[in-house]
Motif scaffolding. Structure first.
Motif, PDB file in Angstrom:
ATOM      1  N   ALA A 124       1.012  -1.541  -0.130  1.00 31.88           N
ATOM      2  CA  ALA A 124       0.099   0.098  -0.010  1.00 31.88           C
ATOM      3  C   ALA A 124       0.983   1.425  -0.064  1.00 31.88           C
ATOM      4  O   ALA A 124       0.865   1.946  -0.699  1.00 31.88           O
ATOM      5  N   GLU A 125       1.657   1.012   0.736  1.00 30.11           N
ATOM      6  CA  GLU A 125       2.808   2.665   1.035  1.00 30.11           C
ATOM      7  C   GLU A 125       3.610   2.322  -0.281  1.00 30.11           C
ATOM      8  O   GLU A 125       3.753   4.123  -0.325  1.00 30.11           O
ATOM      9  N   VAL A 126       4.016   1.609  -1.024  1.00 24.11           N
ATOM     10  CA  VAL A 126       4.961   1.567  -2.008  1.00 24.11           C
ATOM     11  C   VAL A 126       3.629   2.387  -3.810  1.00 24.11           C
ATOM     12  O   VAL A 126       4.093   3.211  -4.322  1.00 24.11           O
ATOM     13  N   LEU A 127       2.915   1.341  -3.404  1.00 25.05           N
ATOM     14  CA  LEU A 127       1.524   2.192  -4.395  1.00 25.05           C
ATOM     15  C   LEU A 127       1.438   3.592  -4.524  1.00 25.05           C
ATOM     16  O   LEU A 127       1.271   4.487  -5.375  1.00 25.05           O
ATOM     17  N   GLU A 128       1.346   4.016  -2.876  1.00 22.55           N
ATOM     18  CA  GLU A 128       0.955   5.872  -2.303  1.00 22.55           C
ATOM     19  C   GLU A 128       1.906   6.474  -2.881  1.00 22.55           C
ATOM     20  O   GLU A 128       1.856   7.068  -3.742  1.00 22.55           O
ATOM     21  N   GLU A 129       2.726   6.216  -2.678  1.00 19.87           N
ATOM     22  CA  GLU A 129       4.716   6.716  -2.815  1.00 19.87           C
ATOM     23  C   GLU A 129       4.382   6.981  -4.331  1.00 19.87           C
ATOM     24  O   GLU A 129       5.206   7.572  -4.910  1.00 19.87           O
ATOM     25  N   ALA A 130       4.029   6.305  -5.302  1.00 19.29           N
ATOM     26  CA  ALA A 130       4.346   6.208  -6.664  1.00 19.29           C
ATOM     27  C   ALA A 130       3.210   6.692  -7.551  1.00 19.29           C
ATOM     28  O   ALA A 130       3.384   6.376  -8.563  1.00 19.29           O
ATOM     29  N   SER A 131       2.582   7.223  -6.631  1.00 17.56           N
ATOM     30  CA  SER A 131       0.280   6.964  -7.450  1.00 17.56           C
ATOM     31  C   SER A 131       0.453   6.225  -8.173  1.00 17.56           C
ATOM     32  O   SER A 131      -0.041   6.201  -9.572  1.00 17.56           O
ATOM     33  N   CYS A 132       0.671   4.684  -7.887  1.00 20.30           N
ATOM     34  CA  CYS A 132       0.354   3.618  -8.993  1.00 20.30           C
ATOM     35  C   CYS A 132      -1.573   3.103  -8.127  1.00 20.30           C
ATOM     36  O   CYS A 132      -2.000   2.955  -7.533  1.00 20.30           O
ATOM     37  N   PRO A 133      -2.362   3.579  -9.488  1.00 20.04           N
ATOM     38  CA  PRO A 133      -3.500   2.751  -9.826  1.00 20.04           C
ATOM     39  C   PRO A 133      -3.413   0.942  -8.582  1.00 20.04           C
ATOM     40  O   PRO A 133      -2.752   0.694  -9.834  1.00 20.04           O
ATOM     41  N   PRO A 134      -3.720   0.767  -7.576  1.00 12.73           N
ATOM     42  CA  PRO A 134      -4.285  -0.337  -7.299  1.00 12.73           C
ATOM     43  C   PRO A 134      -4.072  -1.285  -8.313  1.00 12.73           C
ATOM     44  O   PRO A 134      -4.327  -2.820  -8.857  1.00 12.73           O
ATOM     45  N   GLY A 135      -5.645  -0.979  -9.319  1.00 16.31           N
ATOM     46  CA  GLY A 135      -6.304  -2.412 -10.394  1.00 16.31           C
ATOM     47  C   GLY A 135      -5.279  -2.502 -11.685  1.00 16.31           C
ATOM     48  O   GLY A 135      -5.527  -3.185 -12.811  1.00 16.31           O
ATOM     49  N   ARG A 136      -3.758  -1.714 -11.733  1.00  9.82           N
ATOM     50  CA  ARG A 136      -2.600  -1.949 -12.278  1.00  9.82           C
ATOM     51  C   ARG A 136      -2.213  -2.939 -12.277  1.00  9.82           C
ATOM     52  O   ARG A 136      -0.719  -3.309 -12.962  1.00  9.82           O
ATOM     53  N   LEU A 137      -1.893  -3.383 -10.972  1.00 15.32           N
ATOM     54  CA  LEU A 137      -0.953  -4.222 -10.078  1.00 15.32           C
ATOM     55  C   LEU A 137      -1.438  -5.241 -10.361  1.00 15.32           C
ATOM     56  O   LEU A 137      -2.822  -5.891  -9.992  1.00 15.32           O
ATOM     57  N   VAL A 138      -1.187  -6.112 -11.061  1.00 19.08           N
ATOM     58  CA  VAL A 138      -0.848  -7.876 -10.598  1.00 19.08           C
ATOM     59  C   VAL A 138      -0.086  -8.657  -9.616  1.00 19.08           C
ATOM     60  O   VAL A 138       1.163  -8.864 -10.190  1.00 19.08           O
ATOM     61  N   LEU A 139      -0.418  -9.612  -8.700  1.00 17.06           N
ATOM     62  CA  LEU A 139       0.860 -10.202  -7.942  1.00 17.06           C
ATOM     63  C   LEU A 139       0.836 -11.192  -8.191  1.00 17.06           C
ATOM     64  O   LEU A 139      -0.178 -12.364  -8.650  1.00 17.06           O
ATOM     65  N   GLU A 140       1.684 -12.055  -8.890  1.00 14.32           N
ATOM     66  CA  GLU A 140       1.756 -13.556  -8.922  1.00 14.32           C
ATOM     67  C   GLU A 140       2.454 -14.029  -7.542  1.00 14.32           C
ATOM     68  O   GLU A 140       3.535 -13.808  -7.655  1.00 14.32           O
ATOM     69  N   ILE A 141       1.630 -14.833  -6.872  1.00 18.14           N
ATOM     70  CA  ILE A 141       2.182 -15.967  -6.099  1.00 18.14           C
ATOM     71  C   ILE A 141       2.077 -17.212  -6.493  1.00 18.14           C
ATOM     72  O   ILE A 141       1.465 -18.087  -7.082  1.00 18.14           O
ATOM     73  N   THR A 142       3.368 -17.476  -6.058  1.00 22.31           N
ATOM     74  CA  THR A 142       3.440 -18.957  -6.346  1.00 22.31           C
ATOM     75  C   THR A 142       2.664 -20.025  -5.688  1.00 22.31           C
ATOM     76  O   THR A 142       2.704 -19.799  -3.925  1.00 22.31           O
TER      77      THR A 142
END
Ligand code: C2E
Ligand code: MG
Ligand code: MG
Ligand code: MG
Length: 263
Positions: A124-142
């Motif tokens: 959440a902190e990184v997204l906010e700092e970088a003004s990254c819309p969360p909808g643009r991020l996909v996390l890949e989990i093994t």
């Protein structure tokens, strides 16, 4: 006599062991320094393609280092608990580069990161700092991170916290680890990536009656039944591409569709 032999063996192996350990520590120290200075590390991006239109819908960010391939330095970072820092660098860098391609970005998350109870907060902190819309991020989990023991339950909570931020979650290398069908249905995930081992076992041309082809078909059917997205990884060959597309895979990734490359 046996004792003597044992001693000889120890005397023989000890210098080799010491040398291996020394090299490991040197490499680790170099990685630490590069991470601190933000030097010698970069992201390669590989397209994820809509198989029905041929258009790129997302990019997967794959970390690169000047001194070793990811197969070497990611396990190294894991062994020495450096993965939280490295993973955070990757996430921040991927957010910073978002404007340069305009697509969604997939970022790989290591078990160590996901099992850190503060992970969602840090994302959440990184997204906010970088003004990254969360909808643009996909996390890949093994998948192996999610084994249904104490760790598995922690991982589920972490996934729920991430989903609450508005990011999407995909299970990476799906099928190669362990996750029960019931658990998959319960997990807050948006999609699965069929591991490239499966794609590559199809054979050229694929025989739809072969066991590997039936498994691939079943994985797709499972994803569809659960309303999940599905990406076929490791597409290197035209006949495989056509086969997977006709089978109904919505998305694909692989050297044929695009190699990982700098932006
Ligand atoms: P992955 O997430 O499953 O990434 C896909 C890997 O398959 C990449 O290798 C990619 O270059 C390779 N690949 C893509 N298409 C093809 C193909 O058609 N054929 C073949 N043979 N290979 C293909 P790479 O970049 O060497 O990464 C290896 C693994 O390292 C990744 O597997 C991922 O688990 C890990 N990794 C890479 N970057 C990161 C990162 O930033 N964080 C974490 N935690 N892990 C990462
Ligand atoms: Mg590689
Ligand atoms: Mg991945
Ligand atoms: Mg994968």
């Amino acid at each position: 006599r046996a004792k003597g032999e044992g001693k000889d063996r120890l005397a023989f192996f000890e210098p080799q062991l010491q040398e291996a350990l020394r090299q490991e520590m040197n490499l680790l120290e170099a990685l630490r320094q590069d991470l601190e200075r933000g030097e010698g590390l970069w992201l390669a991006y590989q397209p994820i393609v809509d198989l029905s239109t041929g258009k790129r819908v997302a990019l997967e960010a794959l970390v690169r280092w000047r001194l070793a391939p990811p197969s070497v330095f990611i396990p190294l970072a894991e062994r020495h608990r450096l993965m939280p820092e490295l993973g955070e660098w990757v996430l921040r860098q991927a957010c910073r580069e978002l404007d340069r391609h305009g697509l969604k970005v997939h970022v790989n998350v290591s078990p160590q990161e996901l099992l850190d109870p503060t992970y969602a907060f840090r994302v959440a902190e990184v997204l906010e700092e970088a003004s990254c819309p969360p909808g643009r991020l996909v996390l890949e989990i093994t998948e192996t991170t999610l084994i249904p023991d104490e760790r598995g339950r922690d991982a589920t909570r972490a996934l729920e916290a991430l989903k609450a931020l508005g990011v999407s979650i995909f299970l990476d290398d799906f099928g190669s680890g362990y996750s029960s069908l019931e658990r998959l249905a319960e997990l807050p995930v948006d999609g699965v990536k069929l591991g490239q081992a499966f794609t590559q076992r199809l054979g050229i041309p694929p025989d739809p009656q072969s066991p590997p082809a039936r498994v691939v078909g079943a994985v797709l059917a499972l994803a569809q039944a659960l309303g999940l997205q599905a990406i076929a990884e490791g597409i290197e060959d035209e006949t495989i591409l056509v086969y997977l597309k006709n089978l109904g895979f919505p998305l694909g990734q692989g050297y044929l569709l695009g190699r990982p490359d700098r932006l």
